[in-house]
Write an enzyme that holds these catalytic residues in place. Structure first.
Site, short mmCIF file in Angstrom:
data_model
loop_
_atom_site.label_atom_id
_atom_site.label_comp_id
_atom_site.label_asym_id
_atom_site.label_seq_id
_atom_site.Cartn_x
_atom_site.Cartn_y
_atom_site.Cartn_z
N MET A 1 -2.13 -9.68 7.19
CA MET A 1 -3.42 -9.07 7.49
C MET A 1 -4.49 -9.83 6.69
O MET A 1 -4.61 -9.66 5.47
CB MET A 1 -3.40 -7.59 7.11
CG MET A 1 -2.31 -6.80 7.85
SD MET A 1 -2.66 -6.61 9.61
CE MET A 1 -3.92 -5.36 9.56
N ASN B 1 -7.60 -9.81 6.09
CA ASN B 1 -8.66 -9.24 5.25
C ASN B 1 -8.17 -8.29 4.17
O ASN B 1 -8.97 -7.62 3.51
CB ASN B 1 -9.71 -8.56 6.12
CG ASN B 1 -10.65 -9.59 6.74
OD1 ASN B 1 -11.16 -10.47 6.03
ND2 ASN B 1 -10.85 -9.53 8.04
N SER C 1 -6.63 -5.28 1.85
CA SER C 1 -6.73 -3.82 1.92
C SER C 1 -8.16 -3.37 2.19
O SER C 1 -9.14 -4.01 1.79
CB SER C 1 -6.18 -3.19 0.65
OG SER C 1 -6.91 -3.66 -0.42
N ASP D 1 0.21 9.46 1.30
CA ASP D 1 -0.67 8.65 0.45
C ASP D 1 -1.65 7.86 1.30
O ASP D 1 -1.87 6.68 1.08
CB ASP D 1 0.18 7.72 -0.42
CG ASP D 1 -0.62 7.14 -1.60
OD1 ASP D 1 -1.76 7.61 -1.82
OD2 ASP D 1 -0.12 6.23 -2.26
O1 ACK Z 1 -6.31 -5.96 -1.21
P1 ACK Z 1 -5.29 -6.97 -1.04
O2 ACK Z 1 -5.68 -8.40 -0.80
O3 ACK Z 1 -4.27 -6.54 0.11
O4 ACK Z 1 -4.23 -6.89 -2.24
C1 ACK Z 1 -3.11 -6.14 -1.91
C2 ACK Z 1 -1.88 -6.84 -2.40
O5 ACK Z 1 -1.25 -7.49 -1.31
C3 ACK Z 1 -0.88 -5.89 -3.06
O6 ACK Z 1 -0.45 -4.92 -2.12
C4 ACK Z 1 -2.07 -7.36 -0.18
N1 ACK Z 1 -1.20 -7.15 0.96
C5 ACK Z 1 -0.17 -6.31 1.07
N2 ACK Z 1 0.37 -6.39 2.31
C6 ACK Z 1 -0.32 -7.34 2.97
C7 ACK Z 1 -0.27 -7.87 4.28
N3 ACK Z 1 0.65 -7.46 5.16
N4 ACK Z 1 -1.15 -8.81 4.63
C8 ACK Z 1 -2.07 -9.22 3.75
N5 ACK Z 1 -2.19 -8.74 2.49
C9 ACK Z 1 -1.33 -7.82 2.12
C10 ACK Z 1 -2.99 -6.21 -0.39
#
Ligand code: ACK
Length: 895
Positions: A622, A624, A626, A666
């Site tokens: 993903m 962008n 969280s 959550d």
């Molecule tokens: O806010 P962020 O960049 O988005 O930081 C957290 C971090 O990992 C710890 O959970 C990012 N994250 C988690 N799963 C994904 C995903 N599927 N794709 C992109 N970023 C992710 C999350």
């Protein structure tokens, strides 16, 4: 007059959406109307010169109510200078007046053969005078207010789409000092219809606060505040001279001083409290068989802050006198009794029927009082519309239409009336046909011609409204009726479509029947992983960079290239070395949960690596990250529709989870991920995550660890986690989205949050939040979980809002600062306080002026604010309102 043909279409198509009776009732309580052409039945008596310029016309709206308006359309001739001047408008003591004009304007490009001199604007002027009978004013004496342009000009082909084309513009003039003024409109060659003009000023309405009564007060000129002395209400006396400021937009600010009960009344405080007066200024917005009622709070709240409303519904006979209680099939949204906001939507009424609603205000002492509850009555008549739903057949000279009757007719339908005309020829010729049935074949039409059709129903009670227009074109001369290859294609497509639909329905049935299986139901948790997650060969994964840290180890981004599949970007969560068996199980539980889901708004599991180390969970990537971080980074950058789109996605994912019987526990913006297309997906499914993973989780008195600010009270109090508690959390996520990642309840402590929620406080609408969205949040935060909406309802509501963006225009307008019921959070220094109200830029101004402690700012005055350089009215208001709430919440301020 070469342009006369344009006239009727300018106005005629606009009027049904604007009826005087509706418009008259819609004015807010704090606006005093000086002139309103919508209510003028006779001649407006304005001056128009030269004679071939503006022309006064009287037209009927759809309810056969006459309306006066002016139009001009001399677009074929150059050098136009047409003036239209109102009568003298007395200003009634107001220094600042507002002018609201509604008008339509033709798009020059759409007028065939008009020269380049055609204009799409006009000018508005005023002239102040003590003389109400001036017959001539020199052009040079007028003062220009503005050049007015249309937000929405329209073309001839647009005329069916009537709602969009009416422009409303509001301008104001300040510092008026003479007895009154004249307004003038100058046309320099446009095609305009001035549909209505309303002139008004604003006042602060009579208010009772701290046992002091403040009179109706006209606002000052140039948005200056007016200081007003209050007088003590009966049985009370001055403690400290009560004062308040009336602001430029008609609101009261900064109450200072108060009255207290006289002796003999002091011991028993309730003697000074009383039931509220009646709600005021009710308005109704009718939509066929639904109506929205809105009203202003009572002038006298009875000295208490707990006024709520109930609405009683009665259905009345034609004479308006014999009324009986409404049936239980009538629905009230959000509810009928105990409404905390002055608004309710009532649906499922009968069409073409008279209803009488009484809106009653009560407070905590109403039941102790022998006097009857105070109420205000609103009478309405519902309408009924019939929409043509399909065309059954058409040939070169006939069209067969079919329709359904109105949903809830007010009696037996006697007949239907079909009106039709050739498109763009309405003014010349239309035909009315009648039938008792639900279909009609209209014959004798021209080949290859588009016609517009509308249908209405008649019962013993009279005609209902016409339904929407439907445009249909007859076939061209030689079209084949049978054996037409196009028809064969259509048939084939329909059959194929039918099969697809059938497959889709079967698929839906299968999906909706599936439920989530908790990994704990497996004796061997590894089996759950094997059942629900695909094992991936580590060699197909390329880790590229670390993007974050989870409870069990790093989160990385990278690529996955499965045999015979496209390479895709993935997120890779790994389990750090030295883990225990329990940690491994908990880590992988997320995969065995996620692997059961398949929905565009749920993060997709690609697979797991368990056969070699490190153990990994691979999900879609993903871009962008969280949602909470993403929103903070893009503060204020999205349109409201984009924000609602995000919420819609989250609600849709949650509907899927709740249909599967999965309770998330959550749900929070930090656990939503956003991709490059702004699609939001629910993530974070581990078994232990609420306990271990979430930094927001705090221990409750019962020992569980819970993210307090996002969690429903019953889940905090006795661990009752259900989809309804997820709905509560969803409301908080909505709030996070609209406030671009603001922390719910700001810096209030968890204990204060629990206490405030228990006492009935709810988060106020964030800045610029549409009213409907805040209402939806409040619904999610119903104390009783059975009364919260289901995720399916939420998705439907948001879909409706997206389809009808106008519904998002009305803002809740309450920021935390203007809502005295909002618990103020603890601030200890002036700088901290300024930061929390986003006014940090004035820290130096406060310090330089010597305001170094919070107790010093409590008595700051408006003039002092101006002196120290806070000159923007909006900022002054924000600061003074915040001081007001600091006063109100004195106990929270630690000075
Ligand atoms: O806010 P962020 O960049 O988005 O930081 C957290 C971090 O990992 C710890 O959970 C990012 N994250 C988690 N799963 C994904 C995903 N599927 N794709 C992109 N970023 C992710 C999350």
């Amino acid at each position: 007059m070469a342009t006369l043909w344009i006239y009727p279409s300018l106005l005629f198509f606009l009027l049904p959406s604007l009826t005087p009776s509706q418009a008259l009732r819609n004015y807010p309580e704090n606006e005093v109307t000086l002139l309103d052409t919508m209510s003028a039945l006779g001649d407006l008596g304005w001056e128009a010169y030269p004679a071939e310029g503006w022309e006064e016309i009287s037209v009927m709206d759809e309810r056969n109510t006459p309306m006066r308006s002016y139009q001009v359309c001399n677009v074929m001739e150059a050098n136009q200078n047409n003036w239209l001047r109102t009568r003298h408008i007395p200003r009634d003591g107001a220094q600042r007046v507002y002018i609201e004009i509604k008008f339509t304007l033709r798009d020059c490009n759409s007028l065939p053969g008009v020269p380049g001199t055609c204009k799409e604007t006009f000018n508005m002027y005023y002239y102040e005078s003590n003389n109400p009978n001036l017959w001539f004013i020199k052009e040079s004496q007028y003062i220009k207010i503005d050049t007015i342009a249309a937000d929405e000009s329209f073309t001839q082909t647009d005329v069916g789409d009537r709602v969009m084309k009416l422009n409303t513009e509001v301008r104001d003039i300040s510092n008026l000092s003479k007895k009154g003024f004249y307004l003038a409109f100058q046309d320099v060659g446009a095609c305009i219809a001035l549909v209505s003009l309303r002139v008004f000023y604003k006042k602060c309405p009579l208010a009772v606060l701290n046992l002091a009564q403040f009179p109706d007060t006209v606002t000052g000129g140039d948005s200056a505040l007016v200081e007003v002395r209050g007088s003590c209400v009966n049985d009370s006396e001055e403690f400290e001279a009560p004062r308040m400021y009336c602001s430029g937009d008609g609101g009261w600010l900064v109450p200072i001083g108060r009255c207290v009960c006289k002796s003999g009344f002091e011991e028993n405080k309730d003697h000074c409290q009383r039931p509220p007066s009646a709600p005021e200024n009710p308005i109704s917005i009718l939509n066929d068989t639904s109506v929205t009622l809105e009203w202003s709070p009572p002038r006298d709240s009875g000295g208490r802050g707990d006024v709520i409303y109930s609405v009683h519904c009665r259905k009345c006979a034609g004479d308006g006198k014999t009324c009986t209680p409404c049936s239980t099939s009538v629905h009230f949204v959000p509810r009928q009794f105990g409404l905390s906001i002055p608004k309710v939507l009532i649906t499922d009424l009968l069409s073409n029927t008279n209803y009488s609603f009484s809106i009653e205000a009560v407070n905590g002492v109403s039941d102790l009082s022998p006097t009857p509850k105070q109420q205000v009555i609103v009478n309405i008549t519902t309408s009924q519309t019939v929409n043509v739903i399909l065309k059954e057949r058409k040939s070169k000279d006939s069209i067969t239409l079919a329709w359904q009757g109105p949903d809830r007719p007010n009696g037996v339908i006697v007949e239907y009336e079909v009106i039709y005309y050739e498109k763009n020829q309405r003014d010349q010729n239309y035909t009315v046909l009648k039938t008792k049935g639900h279909t009609m074949t209209v014959e004798g039409l021209k080949p290859g011609t588009t016609y517009v059709f509308r249908v209405r129903a008649r019962t013993d009670g009279g005609y209902g409204n016409y339904g929407g227009e439907i445009e249909l074109e007859t076939s061209h001369e030689d079209m084949l009726a049978i054996g037409d290859p196009n028809q064969a294609t259509i048939l084939a497509v329909s059959i194929a479509g039918g099969i697809v639909l059938l497959i889709f329905l079967v698929a839906c049935f299968v999906v909706s029947g599936r439920t989530y299986i908790h990994p704990h139901t497996y004796e061997d948790p590894n089996q759950a992983v094997r059942d629900f997650a695909k094992e991936i060969d580590a060699s197909t994964i390329r880790i590229e960079r670390v993007i974050g840290a989870g409870e069990f180890g790093e989160v990385c981004s990278g690529r996955l290239k499965l045999p015979s599949k496209r390479e895709i970007y993935v997120a890779i969560k790994s389990l750090k070395a030295g883990y225990s068996e329990k940690q491994r199980r908990d880590f992988l539980s997320e995969a065995s949960i996620m692997g059961q889901f398949d929905h565009p708004n749920i993060i997709r599991l690609e697979g797991v690596v368990t056969r070699c180390k490190p153990v990994m969970i691979i999900t879609e990537y993903m871009e962008n990250g969280s949602l909470d971080t993403f929103l903070k980074k893009h503060d204020g950058q999205f349109t409201i529709i984009q924000l609602v789109g995000m919420m819609r996605g989250i609600a849709s994912g949650m509907k899927y989870l709740s249909d599967m019987g999965y309770v998330h526990r959550d749900l929070a913006a930090r656990n939503i991920l956003v991709n490059s297309n702004l699609v939001c997906k629910v993530s974070d499914f581990g078994l232990s995550r609420v306990l271990e993973d979430d930094p927001e989780a705090a221990y409750t008195t019962r020992g569980g660890k819970i993210p307090i600010r996002w969690t429903a009270p019953e889940a905090i109090a006795y661990r009752k986690f259900t989809s309804a508690s997820d709905v509560w959390s969803y409301g908080i996520v909505m709030w996070e989205v609209i406030s671009y990642g603001e922390r719910p309840y700001w810096e209030m402590s968890n204990q204060d949050v629990i206490k405030a929620i228990d006492e009935g406080y709810r988060l106020p609408a964030p800045m610029d939040c549409p009213l409907v969205l805040h209402q939806l949040m409040l619904d999610c935060w119903e104390k009783s979980r059975g009364e919260r909406p289901k995720f399916g309802n939420i998705v439907n509501t948001l879909d409706k809002l997206i389809r009808n963006p106008n519904s998002l225009k009305e803002l809740a307008n309450s920021s935390v600062w203007e809502d005295p019921t909002t618990p103020e959070f603890s601030v200890t220094t002036v700088d901290e306080w300024l930061d929390t109200i986003n006014m940090g830029q004035y820290k130096d101004n406060f310090a330089t002026a010597g305001y170094v402690s919070l107790d010093a700012i409590l008595y700051i005055s408006l003039s002092e604010l101006s002196k120290m350089g806070v000159t923007l009215v909006g900022h002054q208001k924000k600061i003074l309102s915040s001081i007001q709430s600091l006063h109100a919440q004195g106990t929270h301020v630690q000075v």
